[in-house]
Design a protein around this motif. Structure first.
Motif, PDB file in Angstrom:
ATOM      1  N   ASN A 704      58.951   1.681 -54.907  1.00  0.00           N
ATOM      2  CA  ASN A 704      58.018   2.777 -54.629  1.00  0.00           C
ATOM      3  C   ASN A 704      58.720   3.924 -53.892  1.00  0.00           C
ATOM      4  O   ASN A 704      58.384   5.087 -54.083  1.00  0.00           O
ATOM      5  CB  ASN A 704      56.835   2.268 -53.809  1.00  0.00           C
ATOM      6  CG  ASN A 704      55.954   1.330 -54.606  1.00  0.00           C
ATOM      7  OD1 ASN A 704      55.924   1.398 -55.833  1.00  0.00           O
ATOM      8  ND2 ASN A 704      55.245   0.439 -53.912  1.00  0.00           N
ATOM      9  N   LYS A 705      59.710   3.559 -53.055  1.00  0.00           N
ATOM     10  CA  LYS A 705      60.465   4.578 -52.339  1.00  0.00           C
ATOM     11  C   LYS A 705      61.781   4.807 -53.084  1.00  0.00           C
ATOM     12  O   LYS A 705      62.703   4.003 -53.009  1.00  0.00           O
ATOM     13  CB  LYS A 705      60.739   4.135 -50.899  1.00  0.00           C
ATOM     14  CG  LYS A 705      61.437   5.198 -50.058  1.00  0.00           C
ATOM     15  CD  LYS A 705      61.666   4.712 -48.627  1.00  0.00           C
ATOM     16  CE  LYS A 705      62.387   5.783 -47.810  1.00  0.00           C
ATOM     17  NZ  LYS A 705      62.656   5.321 -46.425  1.00  0.00           N
ATOM     18  N   HIS A 706      61.845   5.892 -53.826  1.00  0.00           N
ATOM     19  CA  HIS A 706      63.021   6.151 -54.637  1.00  0.00           C
ATOM     20  C   HIS A 706      63.264   7.656 -54.742  1.00  0.00           C
ATOM     21  O   HIS A 706      62.402   8.466 -54.382  1.00  0.00           O
ATOM     22  CB  HIS A 706      62.848   5.554 -56.045  1.00  0.00           C
ATOM     23  CG  HIS A 706      61.753   6.205 -56.832  1.00  0.00           C
ATOM     24  ND1 HIS A 706      60.455   5.755 -56.803  1.00  0.00           N
ATOM     25  CD2 HIS A 706      61.741   7.290 -57.663  1.00  0.00           C
ATOM     26  CE1 HIS A 706      59.703   6.516 -57.565  1.00  0.00           C
ATOM     27  NE2 HIS A 706      60.457   7.465 -58.095  1.00  0.00           N
ATOM     28  N   HIS A 707      64.439   8.006 -55.264  1.00  0.00           N
ATOM     29  CA  HIS A 707      64.796   9.404 -55.465  1.00  0.00           C
ATOM     30  C   HIS A 707      65.443   9.557 -56.828  1.00  0.00           C
ATOM     31  O   HIS A 707      66.127   8.643 -57.318  1.00  0.00           O
ATOM     32  CB  HIS A 707      65.773   9.881 -54.390  1.00  0.00           C
ATOM     33  CG  HIS A 707      65.234   9.782 -52.999  1.00  0.00           C
ATOM     34  ND1 HIS A 707      64.223  10.573 -52.522  1.00  0.00           N
ATOM     35  CD2 HIS A 707      65.564   8.942 -51.974  1.00  0.00           C
ATOM     36  CE1 HIS A 707      63.952  10.246 -51.273  1.00  0.00           C
ATOM     37  NE2 HIS A 707      64.753   9.259 -50.916  1.00  0.00           N
ATOM     38  N   LEU A 708      65.225  10.711 -57.437  1.00  0.00           N
ATOM     39  CA  LEU A 708      65.780  11.000 -58.749  1.00  0.00           C
ATOM     40  C   LEU A 708      66.367  12.408 -58.748  1.00  0.00           C
ATOM     41  O   LEU A 708      65.779  13.338 -58.193  1.00  0.00           O
ATOM     42  CB  LEU A 708      64.686  10.923 -59.824  1.00  0.00           C
ATOM     43  CG  LEU A 708      65.105  11.297 -61.249  1.00  0.00           C
ATOM     44  CD1 LEU A 708      65.913  10.153 -61.872  1.00  0.00           C
ATOM     45  CD2 LEU A 708      63.879  11.619 -62.114  1.00  0.00           C
ATOM     46  N   VAL A 709      67.546  12.552 -59.379  1.00  0.00           N
ATOM     47  CA  VAL A 709      68.133  13.869 -59.601  1.00  0.00           C
ATOM     48  C   VAL A 709      68.973  13.792 -60.863  1.00  0.00           C
ATOM     49  O   VAL A 709      69.624  12.763 -61.127  1.00  0.00           O
ATOM     50  CB  VAL A 709      68.980  14.313 -58.384  1.00  0.00           C
ATOM     51  CG1 VAL A 709      70.112  13.352 -58.110  1.00  0.00           C
ATOM     52  CG2 VAL A 709      69.518  15.713 -58.583  1.00  0.00           C
ATOM     53  N   THR A 710      68.937  14.830 -61.711  1.00  0.00           N
ATOM     54  CA  THR A 710      69.692  14.793 -62.959  1.00  0.00           C
ATOM     55  C   THR A 710      70.320  16.161 -63.251  1.00  0.00           C
ATOM     56  O   THR A 710      69.890  17.175 -62.714  1.00  0.00           O
ATOM     57  CB  THR A 710      68.803  14.433 -64.171  1.00  0.00           C
ATOM     58  OG1 THR A 710      68.116  15.596 -64.646  1.00  0.00           O
ATOM     59  CG2 THR A 710      67.809  13.337 -63.844  1.00  0.00           C
ATOM     60  N   THR A 711      71.328  16.132 -64.125  1.00  0.00           N
ATOM     61  CA  THR A 711      71.749  17.330 -64.851  1.00  0.00           C
ATOM     62  C   THR A 711      71.210  17.144 -66.274  1.00  0.00           C
ATOM     63  O   THR A 711      70.400  16.244 -66.519  1.00  0.00           O
ATOM     64  CB  THR A 711      73.277  17.471 -64.870  1.00  0.00           C
ATOM     65  OG1 THR A 711      73.837  16.359 -65.593  1.00  0.00           O
ATOM     66  CG2 THR A 711      73.848  17.488 -63.460  1.00  0.00           C
ATOM     67  N   SER A 712      71.670  17.940 -67.192  1.00  0.00           N
ATOM     68  CA  SER A 712      71.171  17.813 -68.560  1.00  0.00           C
ATOM     69  C   SER A 712      71.581  16.493 -69.204  1.00  0.00           C
ATOM     70  O   SER A 712      70.904  16.002 -70.119  1.00  0.00           O
ATOM     71  CB  SER A 712      71.654  18.982 -69.415  1.00  0.00           C
ATOM     72  OG  SER A 712      73.071  19.004 -69.445  1.00  0.00           O
ATOM     73  N   ARG A 713      72.701  15.878 -68.704  1.00  0.00           N
ATOM     74  CA  ARG A 713      73.185  14.643 -69.328  1.00  0.00           C
ATOM     75  C   ARG A 713      73.506  13.522 -68.330  1.00  0.00           C
ATOM     76  O   ARG A 713      73.859  12.425 -68.730  1.00  0.00           O
ATOM     77  CB  ARG A 713      74.455  14.931 -70.145  1.00  0.00           C
ATOM     78  CG  ARG A 713      74.217  15.810 -71.378  1.00  0.00           C
ATOM     79  CD  ARG A 713      73.405  15.063 -72.438  1.00  0.00           C
ATOM     80  NE  ARG A 713      73.192  15.860 -73.643  1.00  0.00           N
ATOM     81  CZ  ARG A 713      72.134  16.627 -73.858  1.00  0.00           C
ATOM     82  NH1 ARG A 713      71.175  16.683 -72.939  1.00  0.00           N
ATOM     83  NH2 ARG A 713      72.001  17.319 -74.972  1.00  0.00           N
ATOM     84  N   THR A 714      73.387  13.802 -67.053  1.00  0.00           N
ATOM     85  CA  THR A 714      73.720  12.795 -66.034  1.00  0.00           C
ATOM     86  C   THR A 714      72.494  12.513 -65.175  1.00  0.00           C
ATOM     87  O   THR A 714      71.895  13.442 -64.614  1.00  0.00           O
ATOM     88  CB  THR A 714      74.874  13.272 -65.137  1.00  0.00           C
ATOM     89  OG1 THR A 714      76.030  13.505 -65.945  1.00  0.00           O
ATOM     90  CG2 THR A 714      75.211  12.233 -64.078  1.00  0.00           C
ATOM     91  N   LEU A 715      72.148  11.221 -65.066  1.00  0.00           N
ATOM     92  CA  LEU A 715      70.996  10.826 -64.264  1.00  0.00           C
ATOM     93  C   LEU A 715      71.467  10.025 -63.050  1.00  0.00           C
ATOM     94  O   LEU A 715      72.296   9.119 -63.184  1.00  0.00           O
ATOM     95  CB  LEU A 715      70.024  10.003 -65.104  1.00  0.00           C
ATOM     96  CG  LEU A 715      68.730   9.535 -64.409  1.00  0.00           C
ATOM     97  CD1 LEU A 715      67.563   9.542 -65.406  1.00  0.00           C
ATOM     98  CD2 LEU A 715      68.879   8.142 -63.803  1.00  0.00           C
TER      99      LEU A 715
END
Length: 810
Positions: A704-715
């Motif tokens: 439930n406690k998470h973070h997300l960040v991406t570029t166009s091709r990298t997650l």
């Protein structure tokens, strides 16, 4: 706060202060006979810069400093953005007093609400003067002709109100200050207790060297740089004037002075006859100089080694100078194939160059290239020969070269000291011994370049850092602020230099702009906390960037100096609940500023006017992330997200992509990943939505406690102690991790994460490989970029609760 004001006291440690009067203009009220006047152009920047100066922090250990600290304690309550003159002078009982002069403004000296305060008023020539006592420190203050005047002396204040300062020379030189610097220093050597001496052996009192010296100060954590002018009105009594009608030459003594010596002095001239005539007039010496040794000399240097000194002559014509020494060819010794000769005229240099040279006997000499070096003993000459041949002179050292970057090549007079000599010099000037440690200040310089009836002055006291090893990480600066940090440090672009600067806010809602050299450029009080990231816009379309951001009830646009740009700030009755979003659709600088209030969105243009064509006014529930903008092909997509719905809109706020499936969304941002709108749900699933509105979810096993960040091709995803970069998952040490950051620099992807519990910053590449020499100390997420246009990357992070750290990756 007390320490910040205390550090200001160094400005008078080497001298004392007093000034003259004037009405309407603040300089009219300067007390007469001032020894030092300090024009302060930016009070808040000065406080921060002094607090961060390592050099001034060392000086704060002295008793002189502590005593002056008490006297200036009341001045910490001053608050102004106008020019402020701080003056010091002695009364008839030899007691030091200060005087403050500036324009009267509201809340300039707001002390009424302070505890333990006593304020008494008394009349003086139709003016009311306040006697303000705070914690037993007394200040007398009033205002006249809209000028605020405060002093620690009742007598000095009253005299300033009735006696106009008529010293036009002093006023004239004060007008040359650089108002882009935080402060300047004017030393009036005619008055009591000026700086004792700038010379290594104290042979020349500063009072006899020149009259008025005005320097602008440039202070950072590692540098204390003073640049300005000095002027002596008397043509013969002040030693600086012996360089009149003489052209300064390039100083080369550093090329032969051993780096293990205490330092050196060098003075130059283009014509010895002219210089010699001026020097004799200064000494009132009518004797003749018969030696031809100096006919081709353009520079005289003195190298200091403990109690020993060596005199260096730099010749334009070494053959001619050798001919002048034909009668001094008695070989005394040979060292490393260099011949050492006896010298019979042992007092020649004292006689010719007094008072520059007063205690040097010359029994031997050597000739090394264009240098002729004279000393009292052969050991001194041998040390000079060895260092010259080994290329270990000052001129060969990185630290000397780093210092001379701030100097001109040619000097009339140049004095360079090593760190023990500088420490000793400071203690002599203060008249006390104290525990001062200046180990990193390996080469400090005092330079004078004579011009028409005045001389340019450069004083460089600089921390010299060792060259960084390749692949190492160097902590460049540790910048202490006035209070604990409220938001993490952010990077913004300086449109003048195309380099990066740092912006941060403290818990008192002060916003700071900090240079990439660790210098606080300005501080601005805000009514609340900045929401999210600060954006930059070019609202005038002229290449000059402004800062745009929101607090809970205002939208600000500031110029690079921290000044508000009209018609901003915009005021809002209802609370702003998300950071300000800035959109630029066609790369034409027609900006759209989106303000979120609960479930409502308002759109403004760069002039603060409502954009009437935007039709989206309200979501079904509170918006949980700031609106975002994406460009795919020729189409614009605006995303607005709540806990239960994602709106994908066109420019005017109409639904562009209808989404059929329903999700409970997290508060993570939306990204364009693999050509799909991508975010997460509350339970950590990855949601991907096409431009047609079809969607799919994927279980990434995120909590439930998470973070997300991406570029166009990298997650990149993080939950608990697990960090996923592309398809590789790392198990980090258990801790409390801040938001991961993703950077694309120099065609390479970097991912950072900070463990707030262990206070460690990690940096990985796109293959999840930890970079060399990480982790390093840090207490917040980082901002990584090339701050200064060199080949190395730097990053900023929070250090202690009130400090910003700048690191360099070498």
């Amino acid at each position: 706060m007390k320490k910040i004001w205390n550090l200001l006291l160094f400005l008078i440690l080497l001298s004392s202060c007093n000034n003259a009067n004037k009405h309407v203009n603040p300089t009219d009220y300067i007390p007469e006979n001032a020894s030092v006047i300090i024009p302060i152009h930016n009070l808040e920047s000065l406080k921060s810069n002094l607090n961060n100066s390592d050099f001034l922090n060392e000086l704060s250990k002295s008793k002189t400093y502590e005593n002056l600290s008490e006297k200036l304690e009341n001045l910490k309550h001053l608050n102004t953005t106008n020019l402020l003159l701080l003056c010091f002078n002695y009364d008839e009982q030899n007691n030091l007093h200060y005087t403050i002069i500036t324009k009267q403004t509201a809340d300039l000296f707001a002390v009424d609400s302070l505890p333990n305060i006593k304020v008494e008023s008394y009349p003086f020539q139709k003016i009311s003067i306040n006697k303000t006592e705070i914690e037993k420190n007394i200040t007398y203050n009033t205002f006249k002709d809209s000028i605020f005047i405060a002093s620690s002396s009742k007598h000095i204040l009253e005299k300033s109100l009735t006696t106009k300062n008529k010293n036009e020379d002093l006023k004239s030189i004060l007008r040359t200050t650089d108002d882009t610097k935080a402060f300047s220093i004017l030393i009036n050597n005619k008055e009591q207790k000026p700086a004792q001496s700038i010379f290594i052996k104290d042979s020349i009192p500063f009072k006899s060297f020149t009259n008025n010296t005005l320097v602008d100060a440039d202070i950072s954590q590692d540098n204390f740089i003073l640049s300005g002018i000095t002027k002596a009105t008397d043509s013969t009594k002040s030693l600086i004037n012996v360089f009149k009608n003489s052209v300064a030459k390039v100083n080369k003594t550093a090329n032969i002075a051993p780096s293990n010596s205490d330092g050196f002095m060098s003075f130059t001239f283009d014509d010895f006859a002219v210089f010699n005539k001026n020097l004799k007039l200064h000494r009132q010496d009518s004797s003749e100089t018969s030696s031809s040794l100096f006919d081709n000399i353009i520079e005289v240097g003195v190298i200091y080694e403990g109690n020993n000194q060596a005199v260096v002559l730099n010749s334009l014509d070494a053959i001619a100078t050798k001919d002048a020494l034909l009668n001094e060819q008695n070989l005394a010794d040979t060292y490393r194939q260099i011949e050492i000769f006896d010298f019979s005229e042992t007092a020649l240099f004292n006689k010719t160059f007094s008072p520059f040279i007063t205690s040097s006997k010359a029994n031997y000499y050597v000739n090394i290239d264009d240098f002729f070096v004279f000393a009292n003993n052969k050991e001194t000459l041998e040390n000079i020969i060895a260092n010259y041949q080994n290329k270990t002179t000052y001129g060969e050292r990185d630290y000397y070269q780093d210092t001379t970057v701030h100097l001109t090549d040619a000097s009339s007079l140049l004095i360079v000291t090593n760190n023990p000599t500088l420490e000793n010099h400071i203690q002599k000037n203060l008249g006390e011994e104290f525990d001062i440690r200046l180990d990193s200040y390996k080469a400090s310089a005092f330079q004078f370049v004579y011009d028409n009836n005045f001389a340019h002055v450069n004083i460089i006291i600089k921390k010299n850092k060792t060259r960084a090893r390749e692949n190492s990480i160097t902590e460049l600066y540790n910048i202490k602020l006035d209070a604990d940090l409220l938001i993490n440090p952010q990077l913004v672009k300086n449109h003048i230099t195309n380099q990066k600067e740092i912006i941060v806010q403290d818990i008192k809602n002060n916003l700071y702009m900090i240079s990439n050299k660790g210098k606080v450029l300005w501080k601005k009080q805000l009514p609340g906390a900045v929401l999210g990231q600060i954006q930059q816009i070019d609202m005038y379309k002229n290449g000059r960037l402004q800062l745009a951001f929101a607090t809970s009830n205002k939208v600000y646009v500031l110029d690079r100096n921290g000044k508000e740009v009209a018609p901003f700030p915009l005021n809002f009755k209802d609370a702003i609940t998300q950071p300000l979003s800035v959109f630029e659709y066609d790369n034409n600088k027609k900006y759209r500023l989106l303000v979120t209030q609960g479930k409502n969105v308002l759109m403004y243009d760069a002039k603060g006017k409502t954009v009437k064509g935007f039709k989206f006014n309200s979501a079904e529930s509170a918006i949980n992330h700031q609106p975002q903008h994406f460009r795919i092909g020729s189409k614009d997509y605006l995303t607005i997200k709540t806990d239960n719905k994602l709106y994908i809109l066109d420019r005017v706020g109409k639904i562009r992509v209808p989404i059929k499936d329903k999700y409970e969304y997290s508060k993570q941002a939306v990204y364009l990943y693999n050509d799909k709108f991508t975010t997460t749900t509350k339970d950590g699933k990855l949601v991907s939505i096409t431009t047609k509105g079809s969607s799919a979810s994927q279980n990434l096993n995120l909590g439930n406690k998470h973070h997300l960040v991406t570029t166009s091709r990298t997650l990149v995803a993080q939950t608990d102690n697990k960090l996923t970069i592309k398809n590789k998952t790392l198990e980090l040490d258990f801790g409390n991790y801040d938001i991961p950051k993703l950077f694309y620099l120099n065609n390479k992807i970097y991912v950072s994460v900070t463990d707030l519990q262990s206070q460690k910053v990690y940096l990985f590449d796109s293959n999840a490989e930890l970079q060399n020499n990480f982790p390093v100390y840090g207490t917040s997420a980082i901002e990584l970029d090339n701050l200064d246009k060199d080949r190395n990357l730097e990053f900023v992070t929070k250090g202690e609760s009130n400090s910003v750290l700048i690191y360099q990756i070498n």
